[in-house]
Design a protein around this motif. Structure first.
Motif, PDB file in Angstrom:
ATOM      1  N   LEU A  85     -11.646 -20.033  18.376  1.00 27.57           N
ATOM      2  CA  LEU A  85     -13.092 -19.486  17.904  1.00 27.57           C
ATOM      3  C   LEU A  85     -13.633 -20.355  16.690  1.00 27.57           C
ATOM      4  N   GLN A  86     -13.298 -21.571  16.452  1.00 23.96           N
ATOM      5  CA  GLN A  86     -13.763 -22.375  15.486  1.00 23.96           C
ATOM      6  C   GLN A  86     -15.198 -22.343  15.342  1.00 23.96           C
ATOM      7  N   ASP A  87     -15.856 -22.460  16.726  1.00 22.27           N
ATOM      8  CA  ASP A  87     -17.288 -22.701  16.459  1.00 22.27           C
ATOM      9  C   ASP A  87     -17.835 -21.279  16.098  1.00 22.27           C
ATOM     10  N   TYR A  88     -17.132 -19.995  16.153  1.00 20.09           N
ATOM     11  CA  TYR A  88     -17.596 -18.908  15.742  1.00 20.09           C
ATOM     12  C   TYR A  88     -17.235 -18.453  14.461  1.00 20.09           C
ATOM     13  N   ALA A  89     -16.611 -19.407  13.617  1.00 19.54           N
ATOM     14  CA  ALA A  89     -15.893 -19.253  12.180  1.00 19.54           C
ATOM     15  C   ALA A  89     -16.834 -18.346  11.352  1.00 19.54           C
ATOM     16  N   ASP A  90     -18.104 -18.919  11.149  1.00 18.75           N
ATOM     17  CA  ASP A  90     -19.221 -18.447  10.394  1.00 18.75           C
ATOM     18  C   ASP A  90     -20.129 -17.452  10.879  1.00 18.75           C
ATOM     19  N   ARG A  91     -19.836 -16.993  12.122  1.00 17.97           N
ATOM     20  CA  ARG A  91     -20.777 -15.933  12.754  1.00 17.97           C
ATOM     21  C   ARG A  91     -19.915 -14.573  12.606  1.00 17.97           C
ATOM     22  N   PRO A  92     -21.029 -13.637  12.544  1.00 14.00           N
ATOM     23  CA  PRO A  92     -20.505 -12.360  12.307  1.00 14.00           C
ATOM     24  C   PRO A  92     -19.653 -11.787  13.594  1.00 14.00           C
ATOM     25  N   VAL A  93     -18.883 -10.915  13.658  1.00 17.13           N
ATOM     26  CA  VAL A  93     -17.686 -10.578  14.448  1.00 17.13           C
ATOM     27  C   VAL A  93     -18.843  -9.770  15.646  1.00 17.13           C
ATOM     28  N   HIS A  94     -19.915  -9.343  15.477  1.00 19.12           N
ATOM     29  CA  HIS A  94     -20.764  -8.520  16.423  1.00 19.12           C
ATOM     30  C   HIS A  94     -21.113  -9.372  17.442  1.00 19.12           C
ATOM     31  N   VAL A  95     -21.309 -10.499  17.374  1.00 20.06           N
ATOM     32  CA  VAL A  95     -21.946 -11.366  18.080  1.00 20.06           C
ATOM     33  C   VAL A  95     -20.746 -12.210  19.109  1.00 20.06           C
ATOM     34  N   LEU A  96     -19.591 -11.655  19.002  1.00 20.60           N
ATOM     35  CA  LEU A  96     -18.633 -12.145  19.881  1.00 20.60           C
ATOM     36  C   LEU A  96     -18.465 -11.306  21.129  1.00 20.60           C
TER      37      LEU A  96
END
Length: 321
Positions: free
Chosen positions: A140-151
């Motif tokens: 999930l490195q590419d999502y490290a700085d994105r809010p959890v709700h976008v996962l």
């Protein structure tokens, strides 16, 4: 979830030689409904133990008790040698819990979520480094700085799984951990749980995906209607599961049918999928294939329609659907 040297750093070995989980005569009632009527269950350090049973068998209730989230009405429970009723905090420090559905803090980023979990477990400044390790482990490195709700659902499932490893538990409790995972992630989960066991953790997995469980578990415990109905080691299942139906396909269907009739193997009528034959064991299947080859039948495939675990599950629980 990538299995690599970084992953080793999130595991700790068992604190001793005792069983990681022990449950004896555990009962739990909800009003007039008996969820657990007397479960006996152990999970050893260095092994993956599967918890198997039909819906309503009591598996989730048992896991909630092991995770200190429910009190048993009767019975004895020990996690890493500790009593989850009287030593709740110590048990939570030694165990990781992955429920089948869990909430996340949607407004936190993925990195913040893992760092928060580390702080909650008392890691202090180490929580930042641990969050980075777990981001790698969960891919999930590419999502490290994105809010959890976008996962996606599967990504949230991976996040919840690695969150349970933040404090390096020696006992890991998982309720349907493969739910929502794509096939690649399921294989990674299986490999990671095997790696956890190899470094000394006691891993307990409840799953309806019996094919996956047969590949990851060392031992399975069968629960039905709130009681333990059996226990098997995976490597013993093929010898004890009883007759199974095997499906055969050959290049020439007529040659296959003639050979089965000549050697008096009862079989179904042929279909585009193949011909079904009931065999007593893996050895019997090997003997059949060898005989067909000797007879000049070009066998394309021969495989059981149910795994050994599925056959044992059906035999012990009487569940046919």
């Amino acid at each position: 979830m990538v299995v690599n040297p970084v992953a080793e750093e999130v595991f700790i070995t068992s604190p001793g030689s005792a069983d990681g989980v022990v449950a004896l005569g555990v009962k739990r009632q909800f009003g007039s409904v008996f969820a657990l009527r007397g479960v006996d269950f152990t999970a050893r350090y260095g092994e993956v133990t599967g918890l198997v049973g039909p819906n309503g068998a009591g598996k989730t209730t048992l896991l909630l008790i092991l995770a200190t989230l429910l009190l048993p009405d009767e019975g004895t429970v020990r996690i890493a040698g500790l009593d989850p009723v009287t030593e709740t905090g110590a048990v939570r420090a030694m165990s990781g819990w992955v429920p089948d559905a869990f909430g996340v803090y949607d407004n936190l980023t993925t990195r913040e979520y893992l760092r928060f979990a580390g702080l909650a477990y008392g890691l202090g400044k180490r929580s930042t480094a641990r969050a980075e390790e777990l981001l790698v482990l969960s891919r999930l490195q590419d999502y490290a700085d994105r809010p959890v709700h976008v996962l996606s659902r599967g990504q949230k499932q991976r996040l919840g799984f690695v969150r349970s490893l933040v404090h390096g538990p020696s006992v890991l409790l998982l309720d349907e951990p493969a739910a929502g995972l794509d096939p690649y992630s399921r294989v990674e989960l299986r490999d990671l749980l095997r790696q956890l066991a190899s470094v000394g953790a006691a891993v307990v997995v409840s799953s309806h995906v019996l094919a996956d469980l047969e590949q990851m578990a060392d031992r399975v415990v069968f629960v039905d209607r709130g009681v333990t109905v059996g226990e098997r080691r995976i490597d013993d299942l093929a010898r004890t599961s009883g007759p199974r139906v095997w499906r055969l396909r050959a290049l020439n269907e007529s040659d296959l049918m003639a050979a089965l009739d000549r050697n008096r193997y009862p079989h179904t009528a042929p279909t585009p999928a193949g011909v079904d034959v009931e065999l007593l064991s893996d050895e019997a299947a090997a003997g059949l294939i060898a005989g067909l080859v000797r007879d000049g039948v070009h066998v394309v495939s021969c495989a059981p329609l149910t795994t050994s675990l599925e056959a044992t599950y059906l035999a012990l629980t009487g569940d046919q659907g």
